[in-house]
Design an enzyme around this catalytic site. Structure first.
Site, PDB file in Angstrom:
ATOM      1  N   GLY A   1     -51.739 -13.447  37.431  1.00 22.45           N
ATOM      2  CA  GLY A   1     -51.966 -13.536  35.996  1.00 22.45           C
ATOM      3  C   GLY A   1     -53.455 -13.535  35.711  1.00 22.45           C
ATOM      4  O   GLY A   1     -54.284 -13.718  36.614  1.00 22.45           O
TER       5      GLY A   1
ATOM      6  N   GLN B   1     -60.847 -15.712  30.801  1.00 21.77           N
ATOM      7  CA  GLN B   1     -61.444 -15.720  32.143  1.00 21.77           C
ATOM      8  C   GLN B   1     -62.423 -14.570  32.358  1.00 21.77           C
ATOM      9  O   GLN B   1     -63.220 -14.608  33.290  1.00 21.77           O
ATOM     10  CB  GLN B   1     -60.343 -15.659  33.213  1.00 21.77           C
ATOM     11  CG  GLN B   1     -59.481 -16.914  33.264  1.00 21.77           C
ATOM     12  CD  GLN B   1     -58.349 -16.759  34.247  1.00 21.77           C
ATOM     13  OE1 GLN B   1     -57.305 -16.198  33.916  1.00 21.77           O
ATOM     14  NE2 GLN B   1     -58.542 -17.235  35.464  1.00 21.77           N
TER      15      GLN B   1
ATOM     16  N   CYS C   1     -56.007 -20.732  40.745  1.00 19.77           N
ATOM     17  CA  CYS C   1     -56.631 -20.117  39.564  1.00 19.77           C
ATOM     18  C   CYS C   1     -57.783 -19.247  40.039  1.00 19.77           C
ATOM     19  O   CYS C   1     -58.595 -19.685  40.868  1.00 19.77           O
ATOM     20  CB  CYS C   1     -57.150 -21.215  38.628  1.00 19.77           C
ATOM     21  SG  CYS C   1     -57.926 -20.560  37.128  1.00 19.77           S
ATOM     22  N   LEU C   2     -57.845 -18.034  39.510  1.00 13.82           N
ATOM     23  CA  LEU C   2     -58.917 -17.121  39.925  1.00 13.82           C
ATOM     24  C   LEU C   2     -60.281 -17.635  39.481  1.00 13.82           C
ATOM     25  O   LEU C   2     -61.301 -17.219  40.029  1.00 13.82           O
ATOM     26  CB  LEU C   2     -58.654 -15.719  39.350  1.00 13.82           C
ATOM     27  CG  LEU C   2     -57.358 -15.062  39.859  1.00 13.82           C
ATOM     28  CD1 LEU C   2     -57.122 -13.734  39.150  1.00 13.82           C
ATOM     29  CD2 LEU C   2     -57.387 -14.863  41.366  1.00 13.82           C
TER      30      LEU C   2
ATOM     31  N   HIS D   1     -49.685 -21.427  32.345  1.00 19.41           N
ATOM     32  CA  HIS D   1     -51.046 -21.468  32.898  1.00 19.41           C
ATOM     33  C   HIS D   1     -51.974 -20.562  32.074  1.00 19.41           C
ATOM     34  O   HIS D   1     -53.095 -20.950  31.730  1.00 19.41           O
ATOM     35  CB  HIS D   1     -50.977 -21.022  34.366  1.00 19.41           C
ATOM     36  CG  HIS D   1     -52.272 -20.963  35.098  1.00 19.41           C
ATOM     37  ND1 HIS D   1     -52.573 -21.811  36.157  1.00 19.41           N
ATOM     38  CD2 HIS D   1     -53.362 -20.164  34.962  1.00 19.41           C
ATOM     39  CE1 HIS D   1     -53.776 -21.513  36.619  1.00 19.41           C
ATOM     40  NE2 HIS D   1     -54.278 -20.515  35.909  1.00 19.41           N
ATOM     41  N   GLU D   2     -51.498 -19.353  31.750  1.00 18.25           N
ATOM     42  CA  GLU D   2     -52.362 -18.399  31.037  1.00 18.25           C
ATOM     43  C   GLU D   2     -52.552 -18.804  29.569  1.00 18.25           C
ATOM     44  O   GLU D   2     -53.642 -18.637  29.013  1.00 18.25           O
ATOM     45  CB  GLU D   2     -51.789 -16.974  31.132  1.00 18.25           C
ATOM     46  CG  GLU D   2     -51.581 -16.447  32.547  1.00 18.25           C
ATOM     47  CD  GLU D   2     -52.778 -16.577  33.459  1.00 18.25           C
ATOM     48  OE1 GLU D   2     -53.918 -16.633  32.968  1.00 18.25           O
ATOM     49  OE2 GLU D   2     -52.572 -16.647  34.688  1.00 18.25           O
TER      50      GLU D   2
ATOM     51  N   HIS E   1     -55.257 -21.235  29.393  1.00 18.30           N
ATOM     52  CA  HIS E   1     -56.597 -20.621  29.405  1.00 18.30           C
ATOM     53  C   HIS E   1     -57.016 -20.208  27.993  1.00 18.30           C
ATOM     54  O   HIS E   1     -58.161 -20.417  27.591  1.00 18.30           O
ATOM     55  CB  HIS E   1     -56.615 -19.375  30.295  1.00 18.30           C
ATOM     56  CG  HIS E   1     -56.857 -19.647  31.756  1.00 18.30           C
ATOM     57  ND1 HIS E   1     -57.946 -20.334  32.217  1.00 18.30           N
ATOM     58  CD2 HIS E   1     -56.150 -19.293  32.865  1.00 18.30           C
ATOM     59  CE1 HIS E   1     -57.909 -20.396  33.550  1.00 18.30           C
ATOM     60  NE2 HIS E   1     -56.826 -19.777  33.965  1.00 18.30           N
TER      61      HIS E   1
HETATM   62  O1  K1U Z   1     -54.916 -17.402  35.721  1.00 20.61           O
HETATM   63  C1  K1U Z   1     -55.284 -17.278  36.875  1.00 20.61           C
HETATM   64  O2  K1U Z   1     -56.318 -17.791  37.249  1.00 20.61           O
HETATM   65  C2  K1U Z   1     -54.435 -16.501  37.851  1.00 20.61           C
HETATM   66  C3  K1U Z   1     -53.608 -17.400  38.740  1.00 20.61           C
HETATM   67  C4  K1U Z   1     -52.251 -17.572  38.086  1.00 20.61           C
HETATM   68  C5  K1U Z   1     -51.337 -18.624  38.625  1.00 20.61           C
HETATM   69  C6  K1U Z   1     -51.151 -18.834  39.980  1.00 20.61           C
HETATM   70  C7  K1U Z   1     -50.273 -19.800  40.428  1.00 20.61           C
HETATM   71  C8  K1U Z   1     -49.557 -20.552  39.532  1.00 20.61           C
HETATM   72  C9  K1U Z   1     -49.765 -20.356  38.186  1.00 20.61           C
HETATM   73  C10 K1U Z   1     -50.635 -19.381  37.733  1.00 20.61           C
HETATM   74  C11 K1U Z   1     -53.487 -16.718  40.108  1.00 20.61           C
HETATM   75  O3  K1U Z   1     -52.983 -15.657  40.216  1.00 20.61           O
HETATM   76  S1  K1U Z   1     -54.109 -17.559  41.494  1.00 20.61           S
HETATM   77  C12 K1U Z   1     -53.714 -16.463  42.852  1.00 20.61           C
HETATM   78  C13 K1U Z   1     -52.270 -16.488  43.231  1.00 20.61           C
HETATM   79  O4  K1U Z   1     -51.558 -17.399  42.898  1.00 20.61           O
HETATM   80  C14 K1U Z   1     -51.674 -15.371  44.016  1.00 20.61           C
HETATM   81  C15 K1U Z   1     -52.430 -14.349  44.477  1.00 20.61           C
HETATM   82  C16 K1U Z   1     -51.843 -13.305  45.198  1.00 20.61           C
HETATM   83  C17 K1U Z   1     -50.507 -13.300  45.456  1.00 20.61           C
HETATM   84  C18 K1U Z   1     -49.740 -14.340  45.006  1.00 20.61           C
HETATM   85  C19 K1U Z   1     -50.319 -15.379  44.280  1.00 20.61           C
HETATM   86 ZN    ZN Z   2     -56.209 -19.657  35.926  1.00 21.10          ZN
END
Ligand code: K1U
Ligand code: ZN
Length: 167
Positions: free
Chosen positions: A46, A51, A91-92, A133-134, A137
């Protein structure tokens, strides 16, 4: 399309509240395409416009294993939440940090699609978590806000240390 730089916690710009999109035009469609490219490249499941330092209500999500089920939600609005789940989140904008957060198990969300049409989506499990989560943000919240003060302090010092090493 373009890859966009992702803001890192505790950047104060992550605290801005995003404004509703008033017109779903080519600029918004370009932003969504760039955000999707950035999310897939990161990689993530996401990304919220906040972000990438754009303070408009746009999120992109793809929780599929095949990475071909892109969802673009403009002006997303939670209509209802049901049940409770506790799952590990990342979270990225907070690289290398994962922790458990309590969220609704099922949500119903109203949004505009890329044609500006109003739609409703019922989601559960990981998709429901990602939507919450989004939307956080877009409201200037980061997942670490759901953790204890002690954990937040530890995360800040870990990221500050990482930033010093990479500087
Ligand atoms: O919003 C963001 O920072 C993105 C975040 C979203 C998220 C992850 C986990 C739970 C809720 C919301 C991410 O994508 S973090 C990376 C991640 O979870 C992932 C990356 C590659 C493959 C699978 C998962
Ligand atoms: Zn995030």
């Amino acid at each position: 399309m373009a890859l966009l730089p992702i803001l890192r916690f505790p950047d104060p710009r992550l605290r801005k509240v995003a404004a509703p999109v008033t017109n779903v035009d080519d600029g918004i469609r370009r932003l969504a395409a760039d955000m999707a490219e950035t999310m897939y490249e990161a990689p993530g499941i996401g990304l919220a416009a906040t972000q990438v330092d754009v303070h408009q209500q746009v999120i992109v999500i793809d929780v599929s294993e095949s990475r071909d089920q892109l969802l673009v939600l403009i002006n997303p609005e939670l209509l209802s939440g049901e049940g409770m789940q506790v799952g590990e989140e990342g979270c990225l904008s907070v690289p290398g940090v994962y922790d458990k957060v309590e969220r609704s198990e099922k949500v119903s969300v109203r949004y505009l699609d890329l044609q500006g049409e109003a739609r409703t989506l019922d989601a559960e499990g990981l998709l429901a978590v990602c939507i919450q989560h989004e939307i956080d943000h877009l409201q200037g919240k980061v997942f670490v806000d759901h953790l204890s003060m002690l954990k937040q302090m530890r995360i800040k010092s870990k990221l500050a240390k990482q930033a010093r090493i990479t500087a």
